[in-house]
Design an enzyme around this catalytic site. Structure first.
Site, PDB file in Angstrom:
ATOM      1  N   ASP A  28       0.855  -1.186   0.000  1.00  0.00           N
ATOM      2  CA  ASP A  28       0.000   0.000   0.000  1.00  0.00           C
ATOM      3  C   ASP A  28       0.895   1.241   0.000  1.00  0.00           C
ATOM      4  O   ASP A  28       2.120   1.142   0.148  1.00  0.00           O
ATOM      5  CB  ASP A  28      -0.881  -0.033   1.251  1.00  0.00           C
ATOM      6  CG  ASP A  28      -2.081   0.890   1.161  1.00  0.00           C
ATOM      7  OD1 ASP A  28      -2.323   1.456   0.086  1.00  0.00           O
ATOM      8  OD2 ASP A  28      -2.780   1.032   2.180  1.00  0.00           O
TER       9      ASP A  28
ATOM     10  N   GLU B 267       2.511   4.852  -4.211  1.00  0.00           N
ATOM     11  CA  GLU B 267       2.476   5.733  -5.392  1.00  0.00           C
ATOM     12  C   GLU B 267       3.838   6.378  -5.711  1.00  0.00           C
ATOM     13  O   GLU B 267       4.082   6.630  -6.906  1.00  0.00           O
ATOM     14  CB  GLU B 267       1.408   6.819  -5.205  1.00  0.00           C
ATOM     15  CG  GLU B 267      -0.013   6.296  -5.273  1.00  0.00           C
ATOM     16  CD  GLU B 267      -0.414   5.492  -4.036  1.00  0.00           C
ATOM     17  OE1 GLU B 267      -1.164   4.515  -4.191  1.00  0.00           O
ATOM     18  OE2 GLU B 267       0.061   5.810  -2.933  1.00  0.00           O
TER      19      GLU B 267
ATOM     20  N   ASP C 261      -8.943   3.698  -2.100  1.00  0.00           N
ATOM     21  CA  ASP C 261      -9.782   4.146  -0.992  1.00  0.00           C
ATOM     22  C   ASP C 261     -11.060   4.789  -1.504  1.00  0.00           C
ATOM     23  O   ASP C 261     -11.196   6.022  -1.564  1.00  0.00           O
ATOM     24  CB  ASP C 261      -8.998   5.122  -0.114  1.00  0.00           C
ATOM     25  CG  ASP C 261      -7.820   4.447   0.573  1.00  0.00           C
ATOM     26  OD1 ASP C 261      -7.846   3.220   0.709  1.00  0.00           O
ATOM     27  OD2 ASP C 261      -6.880   5.159   0.964  1.00  0.00           O
TER      28      ASP C 261
END
Length: 1018
Positions: free
Chosen positions: A453, A456, A531
């Site tokens: 997670d 990015e 999300d």
């Protein structure tokens, strides 16, 4: 994980269904930039603003020379150079070097950069150079240099805009890694739809907007938010039932202007790197998907347990809470295979550690969960706590693993552990070091999978909540800034994670899942849609997101069921888990501080709905696992947009296919009332009631809360099993073959041990099936399987649906000559002996037991007592009473019955027609048509008929005949063999009568009767 309070993305309503030829509104093209964004806006504005406001460009000038060497055509246009290569005969690659010097030929996405097709010059003159691969024609226009790429039949693929074509930003010499923008403008025809582009918000059709590729932590993203977590610069264009793909392989920040700025122009490019794109021919959309995944790779077959239901929240702790969760699943008999550990399992958010107070014995916990049939997945983020004495930080520092500033200092950002450093996953030695962290971690705790997670990468204090763009990366041996590597950071992280899992458990299939990735990232892990929020809008949006990710090469994907934040309502969760339980990756997840979001959290009614939905997934597991293996081998996603199976259907927004056999019609609006649904070509059975439907007739949908409408294609053979609570359990009935006989059809079942890599060495079993319905006889064949895998002992059960009339007799035989038969129904439940059969009134299905499956071929023959009506001496329609022979009419007022005829008053000239009751007859036996009707103005009548040879290939044809418009009832005859020019063949299942030339709204049309008969004299 979210960055709460960071983004204030607007929440806008979705735009609903999009019909063929329509396009998304162009008002949503502006990127959402929050108040804290400090990214380099020059690049974004340059890529997204209209041409008149862009920076100045240098465009390709006239061709000065060219040369063909093998499959590559090299073209010079002044200082610039162009290479056009036949990667295969169906894929052409285009590369541009503005100063004539190509940098290294390297790709994070493409497996093999070599050109293996053939290319030959077919024509050359002062205006153009023409070449062909045999499947694709390439024209290089000389003055100026512009490309025109078409299929050999002339269908356009990509055509450079004559005014602009390919271009690069003015200024400086180009060097590998220079941040100089590149772009291409291409024309398009009207009526184009665009799909793919990976994970994008909004509608399924991406036409009419500007889309950006820049991996972004986009907590609570709205329907117009772009970009979000993933960057997959690949799209599929559709027009007139023909499809092709374009893959722009450039990991820099890029944009795709799909006719927002100019209605007839596609423009795409990046703020740095190379103009390097692939044109992928179809025309079938499945061919485009398969060829794209040939280029970029496919998702490896995961362990079977990953196909079960997953339960997650941020976070389950302490240990007692996890044990309670597992116990509740088993006590409530709700199937579940996977439990997740979010960041609170860690010790002060240090990756690869466990909080000793909350989880004093993680390995013991995992062992206990495994015994109950649960697998476990733990989160690992890229941000490593900046703390001397923490072994991962110390070892990474020694390995020179961290991303650095331009001055050579290690960059320190801030994420969950506070001050944090970030591994440079673009460096091979760092990936190797990272992979080596997993064996001791997994050995110490017994976790089964890893969840990457925040990759990015997210940085709470960085510009746009990512790291600065001027950080330096190894870039696989050719140093570059973060601008060049940002979009591949998450991809290379999960690549290293996957390798670590392989090292931790040699010979076992790993499971990894990532939030951020780039094209080709499907080779390294599954994904989810980040999300999302607990809204109906997000439920609707999850469908096109998953469908577009699937056709972009990422089949193992799903949203957070129920929404990540702030928590669903009971009705919303019920509808979401209904459809979400059929997503390839099925996981409920919710955020910190939200109410509980387990299947039982919304009261008894929703709990029962959730249980039924999740049970359905487990009953379908043999089918789903077969589809997953197909995806790993061909790239075809499990969850498919309608156009992937029916290329003419581009307007279906929420309806989807599960494989090629099951159509799912999710209910995605609150308090939905019953509605009508139009089925695609073919014969379809309601999966719940068994009722047969044909295309062209609206089906009334029951929208009650407990119902998920699903339709099975006529002829489908769907492998299923009886219910289990975990895929670690052995099903009581491990193989139930759900058969929906219609015409001639086939099916497949794939099996292996579900855990090891031995399937890659031939230790699998692939069994093919065939079914044929001919009159009152159903035959079913289970062929000898391929592969060496031997499943557990079982005796297959065949479940036959949609049979008219009682079964008279059943016989089963196997290749050794052994046979068994019965002419009496077994009334003691499910039959147990080979050849015995029974009827299940609730399921409206007949059960037949085969012989024990020892790897031999078997055949089943079922004889019905009554043949279908259509097998009589003729097929007759008498239009003399309501609701008998006409089941749908369009553009007429309600029919009235005058004497022995039906009178139709035309109220609209927009294709007035009637649809006749369902039929099922052999066209070859009924080649002669007679019809008695009268018209007052209409001069021409058209019979449209649908035929099927195999259930997967329905065909629609039409034949017209002239009538005399004088209001007199007349008999018209037609030799269909001649009039239909050979198309009157196979089994006819649907008939429609249309009234054309001369029709007016002032006339009545009388129809007395219609008959299909054997040819006179036979």
């Amino acid at each position: 994980m979210p960055l709460r309070g960071i983004y204030d993305a607007p929440q806008q309503s979705g735009t609903g269904l999009m019909m063929a030829g329509q396009h998304a509104p162009v008002t949503e093209g502006t990127p959402v930039l929050n108040r804290n964004s400090r990214i380099g806006l020059t690049g974004v504005v340059m890529l997204l603003l209209p041409v008149s406001a862009m920076a100045q460009w240098d465009h390709l000038g006239d061709v000065t020379s060219y040369a063909l060497k093998g499959p590559t055509l090299s073209v010079r246009a002044g200082d610039a150079a162009l290479r056009i290569s036949a990667v295969t005969n169906e894929i052409v690659r285009v590369r541009l070097a503005p100063d004539g010097q190509f940098g290294r030929d390297f790709s994070w996405a493409v497996l093999d950069l070599s050109a293996n097709g053939t290319l030959r010059i077919t024509d050359e003159n002062d205006d153009h150079i023409k070449a062909t691969t045999g499947a694709i024609n390439v024209t290089v226009h000389r003055r100026p240099c512009r490309l025109e790429i078409r299929e050999t039949n002339g269908h356009p693929l990509t055509i450079d805009d004559p005014a602009r074509g390919m271009a690069w930003e003015k200024g400086g010499r180009s060097k590998a890694g220079d941040a100089r923008a590149v772009r291409v403008w291409q024309t398009l025809d009207d009526g184009v739809s665009v799909f793919g582009l990976g994970e994008k918000t909004g509608q399924l059709n991406k036409f009419g907007r500007v889309w950006s590729m820049w991996n972004t932590d986009a907590f609570g993203y709205g329907p117009s938010r772009d970009p979000i977590y993933k960057s997959i610069p690949f799209f599929i264009a559709a027009r007139g039932g023909r499809y092709h793909g374009v893959f722009f392989d450039n990991p820099w920040r890029s944009s795709f202007d799909l006719a927002q700025t100019e209605r007839e122009i596609f423009a795409y490019g990046a703020e740095g790197g190379e103009l390097n794109y692939y044109v992928i021919a179809g025309p079938d959309p499945s061919e485009v998907v398969e060829r794209y995944t040939d280029l970029t790779g496919r998702t490896p077959l995961p362990p079977k347990w990953t196909m079960g239901y997953h339960q997650c929240r941020y976070s389950y702790f302490p240990e007692s809470r996890v044990r309670e969760l597992a116990k509740t699943f088993r006590d409530k008999r709700i199937p579940c295979d996977v439990i997740y550990f979010d960041i609170h399992y860690m010790d002060a958010y240090r990756c690869f550690t466990w909080n000793p107070r909350w989880f004093p014995d993680p390995k013991g916990l995992m062992e206990d969960l495994n015994e109950q049939g649960f697998r476990t997945v733990a989160i690992i983020d890229p941000g490593i706590k900046h703390e001397s004495g923490y072994d991962v930080y110390d070892e990474g520092s020694k390995a020179d693993a961290w991303v650095k500033k331009p001055n050579g200092e290690v960059y320190v950002g801030r994420v969950w552990p506070g001050k944090a450093v970030f591994p440079d996953f673009t460096k091979a030695s760092v990936r190797d070091w990272w992979a080596n962290l997993y064996p001791p971690f997994i050995s110490s705790c017994g976790i089964d999978g890893i969840w990457n997670d925040m990759n990015e990468p997210a940085d709470f204090d960085g510009p746009n909540h990512s790291v600065p763009l001027d950080l330096r990366h190894d870039n696989e041996g050719q140093e570059a800034s973060h601008r060049a590597c940002h979009n591949v950071y998450g991809m290379q992280m999960v690549r290293a994670t996957l390798e670590g899992l392989r090292r931790a458990n040699p010979g076992k299939r790993p499971f990894s899942i990532t939030r951020a990735t780039y094209a080709g990232g499907q080779r390294y892990g599954a994904t989810w849609t980040g999300d999302n929020t607990s809204t109906w809008e997000h439920l609707r949006m999850s469908l096109p997101m998953v469908l577009n990710l699937g056709v972009s090469g990422m089949p193992l994907v799903g949203p957070d069921i129920g929404g990540f934040s702030p928590g669903a309502t009971p009705e919303l969760y019920a509808r979401w888990v209904q459809v979400g339980s059929l997503f390839p990756f099925a996981r409920t997840h919710t955020a910190w501080g939200n109410p509980d979001q387990e299947p039982w959290s919304y009261g008894p009614e929703v709990e029962a709905i959730a249980r039924t939905a999740i049970e359905r997934r487990y009953l379908l597991m043999p089918y789903l696992y077969t589809l997953m293996e197909e995806a790993s081998r061909t790239g075809m996603p499990l969850m498919r947009p309608m156009w992937l199976e029916f290329p003419q259907i581009v307007w279906s927004e929420n309806v989807f296919m599960l494989g090629s056999e099951i159509q799912v019609v999710p209910i995605v609006f609150p308090e939905k009332r019953d509605f009508t649904h139009w089925l695609p070509p073919g014969v379809w059975f309601d999966m719940h009631t068994g009722q047969m439907h044909r295309e062209g007739v609206p089906v009334q949908i029951d929208a009650s809360l407990e119902n998920l409408p699903m339709f099975v294609r006529g002829g489908a053979i769907i492998p299923m099993q009886s219910l289990v609570q975990s895929l670690a359990d052995e099903a009581e009935e491990p193989l139930i073959l759900d058969v929906w006989p219609y015409g001639s059809s086939s099916g497949t079942l794939y099996e292996d041990d579900g855990e090891s890599m031995q399937y890659a060495e031939g230790n699998y079993r692939r069994t093919s099936f065939a079914c044929n319905l001919d009159g009152n006889i159903v035959t079913f064949d289970m062929h000898k399987p391929e592969g060496s895998y031997v499943p557990s002992k079982r005796t297959p059960l065949v479940r036959l649906h949609g049979l008219h009339g009682p079964v008279r007799s059943v016989s089963v035989s196997e290749e050794s000559g052994k046979s068994a038969s019965s002419d009496s129904r077994f009334d003691g439940g499910i039959p147990t002996e080979p050849g015995s059969f029974s009827y299940d009134a609730e399921a409206r299905a007949w059960y037949v037991r085969l012989f024990p499956d020892l790897g031999q071929s078997q055949s089943l023959k079922v004889e019905r007592t009554q043949p279908p009506e259509a097998l009589s001496s003729s097929v007759d329609f008498d239009f003399n009473e309501p609701a008998r022979d006409v089941i749908h009419s369009s553009n007429f007022v309600e029919p009235v019955y005058v004497g022995d005829a039906m009178r139709l008053a035309v109220h609209s000239m927009g294709d007035p027609h009637i649809v006749l009751r369902p039929v099922d007859f052999d066209a070859a036996k009924m080649p002669y048509m007679r019809m008695r009707l009268s018209t007052e103005k209409t001069r021409r009548v058209t019979l449209t008929f649908n035929t099927v040879k195999g259930s997967s290939k329905p065909q629609r044809h039409s034949v017209s005949f002239d009538v005399i418009p004088d209001g007199t009832l007349r008999e018209y005859t037609l030799d269909l063999n001649s009039a239909a020019e050979g198309r009157w063949r196979d089994r006819v299942y649907s008939l429609r009568i249309s009234f054309g030339d001369g029709v007016t709204t002032t006339e009545n049309i009388d129809v007395a009767w219609l008959s299909f008969e054997p040819m006179p004299g036979r």
